[in-house]
Scaffold this motif. Structure first.
Motif, PDB file in Angstrom:
ATOM      1  N   ALA A 455       0.994  -1.266  -0.134  1.00  9.35           N
ATOM      2  CA  ALA A 455      -0.035   0.069   0.027  1.00  9.35           C
ATOM      3  C   ALA A 455       0.977   1.222  -0.018  1.00  9.35           C
ATOM      4  CB  ALA A 455      -1.019  -0.076   1.180  1.00  9.35           C
ATOM      5  N   LEU A 456       0.573   2.217  -0.824  1.00  9.69           N
ATOM      6  CA  LEU A 456       1.120   3.415  -1.021  1.00  9.69           C
ATOM      7  C   LEU A 456       0.360   4.556  -0.554  1.00  9.69           C
ATOM      8  CD1 LEU A 456       2.603   3.034  -4.682  1.00  9.69           C
ATOM      9  CD2 LEU A 456       3.609   1.936  -2.658  1.00  9.69           C
ATOM     10  N   SER A 457       0.933   5.540   0.328  1.00 15.08           N
ATOM     11  CA  SER A 457       0.364   6.716   0.996  1.00 15.08           C
ATOM     12  C   SER A 457       1.147   8.011   0.694  1.00 15.08           C
ATOM     13  CB  SER A 457       0.035   6.480   2.427  1.00 15.08           C
ATOM     14  OG  SER A 457      -0.830   5.267   2.505  1.00 15.08           O
ATOM     15  N   GLY A 458       0.668   8.764  -0.220  1.00 14.78           N
ATOM     16  CA  GLY A 458       1.512  10.128  -0.200  1.00 14.78           C
ATOM     17  C   GLY A 458       1.338  11.283   0.740  1.00 14.78           C
ATOM     18  N   TYR A 459       2.281  12.217   1.024  1.00 15.14           N
ATOM     19  CA  TYR A 459       2.067  13.113   2.049  1.00 15.14           C
ATOM     20  C   TYR A 459       2.826  14.490   1.215  1.00 15.14           C
ATOM     21  CZ  TYR A 459       1.113   9.403   5.302  1.00 15.14           C
ATOM     22  OH  TYR A 459       0.607   8.378   6.088  1.00 15.14           O
ATOM     23  N   ALA A 460       2.633  15.515   1.790  1.00 20.41           N
ATOM     24  CA  ALA A 460       3.130  16.782   1.045  1.00 20.41           C
ATOM     25  C   ALA A 460       3.181  17.741   2.616  1.00 20.41           C
ATOM     26  CB  ALA A 460       2.304  17.531   0.303  1.00 20.41           C
ATOM     27  N   ASP A 461       4.079  18.699   2.340  1.00 20.40           N
ATOM     28  CA  ASP A 461       4.326  19.674   3.438  1.00 20.40           C
ATOM     29  C   ASP A 461       3.111  20.589   3.415  1.00 20.40           C
ATOM     30  OD1 ASP A 461       7.177  21.072   1.710  1.00 20.40           O
ATOM     31  OD2 ASP A 461       5.068  21.634   1.597  1.00 20.40           O
ATOM     32  N   LYS A 462       3.248  21.659   4.452  1.00 25.88           N
ATOM     33  CA  LYS A 462       2.058  22.519   4.614  1.00 25.88           C
ATOM     34  C   LYS A 462       2.246  23.747   3.862  1.00 25.88           C
ATOM     35  CE  LYS A 462       1.862  21.033   9.405  1.00 25.88           C
ATOM     36  NZ  LYS A 462       3.038  20.432   9.413  1.00 25.88           N
ATOM     37  N   ARG A 463       3.241  23.844   2.782  1.00 25.83           N
ATOM     38  CA  ARG A 463       3.278  25.276   2.052  1.00 25.83           C
ATOM     39  C   ARG A 463       2.325  25.777   1.164  1.00 25.83           C
ATOM     40  NH1 ARG A 463      10.007  25.026   0.969  1.00 25.83           N
ATOM     41  NH2 ARG A 463      10.544  24.676   3.028  1.00 25.83           N
ATOM     42  N   GLY A 464       1.633  24.661   0.501  1.00 24.94           N
ATOM     43  CA  GLY A 464       0.627  24.814  -0.213  1.00 24.94           C
ATOM     44  C   GLY A 464      -0.606  24.755   0.403  1.00 24.94           C
ATOM     45  N   GLY A 465      -1.691  25.082  -0.812  1.00 24.03           N
ATOM     46  CA  GLY A 465      -3.038  24.832  -0.253  1.00 24.03           C
ATOM     47  C   GLY A 465      -3.517  23.537  -0.229  1.00 24.03           C
ATOM     48  N   ALA A 466      -4.959  23.401   0.406  1.00 21.82           N
ATOM     49  CA  ALA A 466      -5.206  21.886   0.652  1.00 21.82           C
ATOM     50  C   ALA A 466      -5.336  21.146  -0.734  1.00 21.82           C
ATOM     51  CB  ALA A 466      -6.509  21.781   1.260  1.00 21.82           C
ATOM     52  N   ALA A 467      -5.956  21.883  -1.804  1.00 21.44           N
ATOM     53  CA  ALA A 467      -6.097  20.911  -2.927  1.00 21.44           C
ATOM     54  C   ALA A 467      -4.840  20.839  -3.373  1.00 21.44           C
ATOM     55  CB  ALA A 467      -7.010  21.864  -4.083  1.00 21.44           C
ATOM     56  N   ALA A 468      -3.858  21.684  -3.679  1.00 21.03           N
ATOM     57  CA  ALA A 468      -2.391  21.376  -4.251  1.00 21.03           C
ATOM     58  C   ALA A 468      -1.658  20.454  -3.540  1.00 21.03           C
ATOM     59  CB  ALA A 468      -1.859  22.938  -4.123  1.00 21.03           C
ATOM     60  N   ASN A 469      -1.988  20.401  -2.179  1.00 20.85           N
ATOM     61  CA  ASN A 469      -0.904  19.402  -1.327  1.00 20.85           C
ATOM     62  C   ASN A 469      -1.563  18.105  -1.581  1.00 20.85           C
ATOM     63  OD1 ASN A 469       0.564  21.216  -0.375  1.00 20.85           O
ATOM     64  ND2 ASN A 469      -0.648  21.388   1.622  1.00 20.85           N
ATOM     65  N   ALA A 470      -3.047  17.996  -1.882  1.00 18.48           N
ATOM     66  CA  ALA A 470      -3.463  16.822  -2.089  1.00 18.48           C
ATOM     67  C   ALA A 470      -2.959  16.059  -3.395  1.00 18.48           C
ATOM     68  CB  ALA A 470      -4.971  16.720  -1.971  1.00 18.48           C
ATOM     69  N   LEU A 471      -3.062  17.036  -4.636  1.00 16.73           N
ATOM     70  CA  LEU A 471      -2.546  16.591  -5.886  1.00 16.73           C
ATOM     71  C   LEU A 471      -1.085  16.197  -5.966  1.00 16.73           C
ATOM     72  CD1 LEU A 471      -3.196  16.255  -9.043  1.00 16.73           C
ATOM     73  CD2 LEU A 471      -2.524  18.829  -9.157  1.00 16.73           C
ATOM     74  N   ALA A 507       6.950  17.575  10.678  1.00 16.85           N
ATOM     75  CA  ALA A 507       7.825  18.559  10.091  1.00 16.85           C
ATOM     76  C   ALA A 507       7.850  18.247   8.650  1.00 16.85           C
ATOM     77  CB  ALA A 507       9.110  18.658  10.662  1.00 16.85           C
ATOM     78  N   ASP A 508       8.140  19.637   7.927  1.00 12.15           N
ATOM     79  CA  ASP A 508       7.895  19.701   6.230  1.00 12.15           C
ATOM     80  C   ASP A 508       8.867  18.622   5.746  1.00 12.15           C
ATOM     81  OD1 ASP A 508       7.364  23.134   6.155  1.00 12.15           O
ATOM     82  OD2 ASP A 508       6.147  21.573   6.733  1.00 12.15           O
ATOM     83  N   GLU A 509      10.163  18.695   6.404  1.00 12.41           N
ATOM     84  CA  GLU A 509      11.092  17.585   5.693  1.00 12.41           C
ATOM     85  C   GLU A 509      10.631  16.330   5.884  1.00 12.41           C
ATOM     86  OE1 GLU A 509      11.914  19.981   8.090  1.00 12.41           O
ATOM     87  OE2 GLU A 509      13.083  21.260   6.870  1.00 12.41           O
ATOM     88  N   ARG A 510       9.950  15.831   6.851  1.00 11.12           N
ATOM     89  CA  ARG A 510       9.412  14.506   6.968  1.00 11.12           C
ATOM     90  C   ARG A 510       8.110  14.101   6.044  1.00 11.12           C
ATOM     91  NH1 ARG A 510       6.463  10.956   9.833  1.00 11.12           N
ATOM     92  NH2 ARG A 510       7.700   8.805   9.928  1.00 11.12           N
ATOM     93  N   ALA A 511       7.493  15.559   6.095  1.00 16.66           N
ATOM     94  CA  ALA A 511       6.178  15.114   5.519  1.00 16.66           C
ATOM     95  C   ALA A 511       6.123  15.119   3.844  1.00 16.66           C
ATOM     96  CB  ALA A 511       5.158  16.599   5.774  1.00 16.66           C
ATOM     97  N   ARG A 512       7.350  15.388   3.367  1.00 11.41           N
ATOM     98  CA  ARG A 512       7.386  15.191   1.921  1.00 11.41           C
ATOM     99  C   ARG A 512       7.678  13.769   1.687  1.00 11.41           C
ATOM    100  NH1 ARG A 512       9.789  20.567   2.622  1.00 11.41           N
ATOM    101  NH2 ARG A 512      11.931  19.616   2.772  1.00 11.41           N
ATOM    102  N   ARG A 513       6.824  12.652   1.759  1.00 11.97           N
ATOM    103  CA  ARG A 513       7.386  11.570   1.543  1.00 11.97           C
ATOM    104  C   ARG A 513       6.298  10.530   0.929  1.00 11.97           C
ATOM    105  NH1 ARG A 513       5.330  11.632   6.780  1.00 11.97           N
ATOM    106  NH2 ARG A 513       4.109   9.881   7.403  1.00 11.97           N
ATOM    107  N   VAL A 514       6.554   9.384   0.725  1.00 13.29           N
ATOM    108  CA  VAL A 514       5.552   8.402   0.208  1.00 13.29           C
ATOM    109  C   VAL A 514       5.758   7.051   1.017  1.00 13.29           C
ATOM    110  CG1 VAL A 514       4.843   6.870  -1.531  1.00 13.29           C
ATOM    111  CG2 VAL A 514       5.095   9.457  -2.066  1.00 13.29           C
TER     112      VAL A 514
END
Length: 526
Positions: A455-471, A507-514
């Motif tokens: 199973a794969l789960s993608g994440y993003a940091d808090k720098r963008g909006g909700a829609a942009a982060n989800a994409l 933290a942002d560094e760890r949130a940018r992951r899959v």
């Protein structure tokens, strides 16, 4: 009663037909009549089950290396070359002394400039003292206006002469400094153009070269036909390019070995060359150990493009005939079916197939030389398929056996490196090189154990909006999924899970992951 006459008449008759008929009758005696044509036994074959994948496309070009900064080391003053300090062809550091010129004439010029400056400063002192005496007298009309003007002019002339002398002093100091010739960059030195004792002038001021080695440039050309074909395939949906054409560049050396580091395309010419009709492109490759040298001829591979809906099969499964390339598949009745193929490039020991195969086809890999259309086959084994360059678009099909049962998930060995977290650059969905290497082991494990799933789960940091982060998080997970598919996993083995919190609460560094987890893992572990 036979008479001599009758015997003679019998002897004159031909006996051959009678003897032949008797022999045929005797030969047929005691034998059963044939019941019909003999049945042909099934041909034993090995197969793989193929599925369409986003097959990697790695175009290859001939390139030549070039220093990213090649500097001409020239003498700035004329004089005699006294000594070469560096070893020709050796690496040099920035600021390292390469040549020394005879300093004596320039030291004399420096002393003369200093003396002239002292002389002009003394004249300025006298002129200022004279002006100081004239000004009060002129204000009392004891001296004429002309005397005052002359004093002012002499003071200003003396001041200008001092500034000119200062400039000459600076010029003399520079010329003396230019007698010590250093390298402005770190790199590989060339041989000395002039030897010790030579007179250096503006006409022969070139002394040597220093070529910067890290990074190293690689120049290659793309023909007009190739560029037009790429555009046509992209517009037709047959080719998918990386985002913003951000290709990775792999370099293959003359002996066939791969250079350990990959580079990026940094320059593409604005127009085609009128002389060659080609489009110049340039890549920069990190070269920290200086293994690449300027002027080498290498092969350049562009990595990042994919061809969706394609198949990658072993080369031995493809045969050639009068009508072109073809392969054998097993139909629903267990018989051999001939398929003519539209083939593309070779990927290591595999062949890229554009048309001719369908998802779920059982492709015959071994035993195809004995086949004919409609011939019965017997699947004895699953063909082993270990494609080169990490590209795989087929999954091994197990040989059908009534007694064989799929092993349970608990019986399979643990996945290598799972759970796994792959970290991305900020705002990027491009899979890093170390992530691709880690996924290669997971993809190989999935290909060897078709019953296992991840199973794969993608994440993003808090720098963008909700829609942009989800994409962005979804694109990162899809990129990892594509890498697993190319590496040999099937679509059924990969599940995309949307996390409860896209930013992961970290933290942002760890949130940018899959995150890559076994599909049976609890959601609480994500």
């Amino acid at each position: 009663m036979l008479t001599v006459h009758s015997v003679c008449r019998m002897a004159e008759r031909p006996l051959a037909p009678l003897v032949l008929a008797s022999l045929l009758a005797l030969a047929g005696c005691g034998k059963d009549k044939p019941t019909g044509p003999a049945t042909r036994p099934p041909v034993e074959v090995a197969v793989i089950t193929v599925t369409p994948q986003a097959a990697p496309v790695t175009p290859e070009f001939v390139g030549q290396t070039e220093s990213s900064q090649q500097v001409e080391i020239r003498a700035r003053v004329s004089g005699f070359l006294e000594r070469r300090v560096y070893a020709e062809g050796a690496p040099v550091k920035a600021g390292q002394v390469l040549f020394l010129m005879d300093k004596k004439p320039f030291e004399a010029q420096l002393q003369a400039a200093r003396a002239e400056l002292t002389q002009q400063q003394s004249r300025l002192v006298v002129a200022r003292q004279n002006l100081a005496r004239v000004q009060p007298l002129a204000s009392q009309n004891a001296l004429s206006k002309k005397d005052l003007d002359d004093a002012v002019g002499q003071e200003q002339t003396a001041a200008a002469a001092v500034e000119a002398a200062k400039a000459k002093l600076i010029d003399a100091e520079l010329n003396l400094g230019y007698c010590t010739i250093t390298s402005p960059v770190a790199g590989l030195s060339s041989f000395a153009k002039l030897q010790e004792g030579s007179y250096v002038s503006p006409q022969n001021s070139l002394l040597t070269y220093v070529a910067k080695q890290d990074p190293m440039r690689v120049n290659f050309s793309l023909s007009e036909n190739e560029l037009l074909r790429v555009r046509e395939d992209v517009n037709a949906g047959r080719l998918s390019l990386p985002a913003e054409s951000n290709f990775q560049v792999e370099v293959q050396l003359a002996d066939g070995s791969k250079f350990p580091t990959r580079g990026r395309i940094t320059f593409s010419d604005a127009s085609f060359s009128q002389a060659t009709g080609t489009f110049l492109m340039r890549a920069e490759v990190p070269n920290p150990k200086g293994e690449l040298r300027p002027g080498q001829f290498v092969r350049v591979r562009l990595i990042g493009a994919t061809r969706p809906g394609s198949f990658v099969v072993p080369q031995r499964a493809v045969q050639q005939g009068p009508r072109g390339e073809y392969a054998w598949v097993v139909d629903k009745d267990g018989k051999a079916e001939q398929r003519f193929l539209s083939v593309g490039d070779w990927i290591g020991d595999d062949w890229l197939i554009y048309k001719g195969l369908r998802s779920g086809d059982r492709l015959i890999v071994d035993g195809g030389l004995k086949l004919a259309p409609g011939a019965p086959v017997k699947i004895t084994a699953a063909a082993a398929h270990a494609p080169a360059s990490g590209a795989q678009a087929v999954a091994a099909a197990p040989a059908p056996s009534p007694s064989s049962q799929a092993p349970s998930q608990s019986a399979a060995p643990a996945a290598p490196g799972l759970p796994l977290e792959l970290y991305f650059d900020s705002g990027s969905a491009l899979l890093p090189d170390d992530g691709a290497r880690q996924l290669a082991g997971v993809a190989g494990w999935l290909a060897a154990h078709p019953q296992q799933r991840v199973a794969l789960s993608g994440y993003a940091d808090k720098r963008g909006g909700a829609a942009a982060n989800a994409l962005l998080a979804k694109r990162r997970a899809q990129g990892v999924r594509s890498a697993l598919l190319v590496g040999g996993a099937s679509e059924a083995q990969i599940e995309l899970r949307a996390p409860q919190n896209i930013t992961g609460g970290d933290a942002d560094e760890r949130a940018r992951r899959v995150s890559v987890l076994p599909a049976t893992a609890d959601a609480a572990q994500r």
